[in-house]
Write a protein that holds these residues in place. Structure first.
Motif, PDB file in Angstrom:
ATOM      1  N   TYR A 181       0.823  -1.201   0.000  1.00 25.01           N
ATOM      2  CA  TYR A 181       0.000   0.000   0.000  1.00 25.01           C
ATOM      3  C   TYR A 181       0.865   1.262   0.000  1.00 25.01           C
ATOM      4  O   TYR A 181       0.487   2.285  -0.573  1.00 25.01           O
ATOM      5  N   ASP A 182       2.049   1.164   0.624  1.00 24.32           N
ATOM      6  CA  ASP A 182       2.963   2.308   0.694  1.00 24.32           C
ATOM      7  C   ASP A 182       3.805   2.466  -0.572  1.00 24.32           C
ATOM      8  O   ASP A 182       4.667   3.333  -0.649  1.00 24.32           O
ATOM      9  N   HIS A 183       3.571   1.623  -1.573  1.00 24.66           N
ATOM     10  CA  HIS A 183       4.278   1.629  -2.858  1.00 24.66           C
ATOM     11  C   HIS A 183       5.756   1.237  -2.719  1.00 24.66           C
ATOM     12  O   HIS A 183       6.535   1.425  -3.655  1.00 24.66           O
ATOM     13  N   ALA A 184       6.135   0.693  -1.567  1.00 26.39           N
ATOM     14  CA  ALA A 184       7.516   0.256  -1.363  1.00 26.39           C
ATOM     15  C   ALA A 184       7.695  -1.143  -1.952  1.00 26.39           C
ATOM     16  O   ALA A 184       6.773  -1.967  -1.902  1.00 26.39           O
ATOM     17  N   PRO A 185       8.858  -1.440  -2.532  1.00 25.92           N
ATOM     18  CA  PRO A 185       9.118  -2.803  -3.017  1.00 25.92           C
ATOM     19  C   PRO A 185       8.935  -3.798  -1.870  1.00 25.92           C
ATOM     20  O   PRO A 185       9.406  -3.563  -0.753  1.00 25.92           O
ATOM     21  N   THR A 186       8.242  -4.873  -2.159  1.00 26.99           N
ATOM     22  CA  THR A 186       7.878  -5.838  -1.128  1.00 26.99           C
ATOM     23  C   THR A 186       8.081  -7.248  -1.657  1.00 26.99           C
ATOM     24  O   THR A 186       7.690  -7.557  -2.779  1.00 26.99           O
TER      25      THR A 186
END
Length: 195
Positions: A181-186
């Protein structure tokens, strides 16, 4: 169960979270549904804005959507046009009731010490042969994201150990890169297990 920071985030951001431009996990959803009989009963744990439940209903499945946040449940009800049960994972007390459990990006908020108990509740709620699908953010140590939400950040090995010898079989855990949701690579873990 979920931390107050996690509940607070969903309480305060329910409208925006439910309305976000989210891509349905169609490939995973279709794979999950293809393992179930036509018209099967599915409980969704952590339905968020209700998009996955809406898709399953459109495919002819009997769906029980649930969410721990009353505010998110209200958003899902508006989309689905049907009641959504406000229920925390540790409140699930059904037995042999569902053919499948869909828990996309929801059980990742359960503290590591409480996850085995929640997994057992899910197992009891499934009919014999029932299928569980769940996704988790991969990691080595539990912690919080920039929004204050708690994550258990599991490794595939730890998740496999939690499931081993507990009445689950045909356990498959896969890993893939994506975003949150935070647009961080996951790094995501997708798990499928059968009762």
């Amino acid at each position: 169960m979920c931390s107050e920071g996690t509940f607070s985030f969903y309480r305060q951001n329910a409208v925006d979270y439910a309305a976000r431009n989210r891509t349905l996990p169609i490939r995973r959803l279709d794979a999950f549904l293809s393992d179930l009989p036509a018209g099967a009963s599915v409980i969704e744990l952590g339905c968020g804005g209700g998009q996955d439940s809406a898709y399953m209903l459109s495919q002819g499945f009997e769906v029980t959507p649930t969410d721990g946040s009353a505010e998110l449940a209200a958003q899902a009800e508006a989309l689905l046009g049907r009641p959504v049960e406000v229920m925390r994972f540790d409140e699930l007390d059904a037995e042999d009731a569902f053919d499948g459990t869909w828990a996309e990006a929801s059980l990742l908020h359960v503290p590591r010490t409480e996850l085995p108990g929640v997994l057992e509740r899910i197992r009891r709620a499934l009919k014999p042969g029932g299928i569980l699908h769940a996704t988790f953010k991969a990691g080595d140590a539990e912690g919080h994201d920039g929004f204050g939400r708690y994550y258990n950040y599991l490794s595939a090995e730890l998740l496999s150990d939690m499931l081993g010898g507990t009445g689950w079989h045909q356990i498959v855990i896969s890993e893939a890169d994506g975003i949150g949701y935070d647009h961080a690579p996951t790094r995501w873990l997708a798990m499928r297990a059968q009762k």
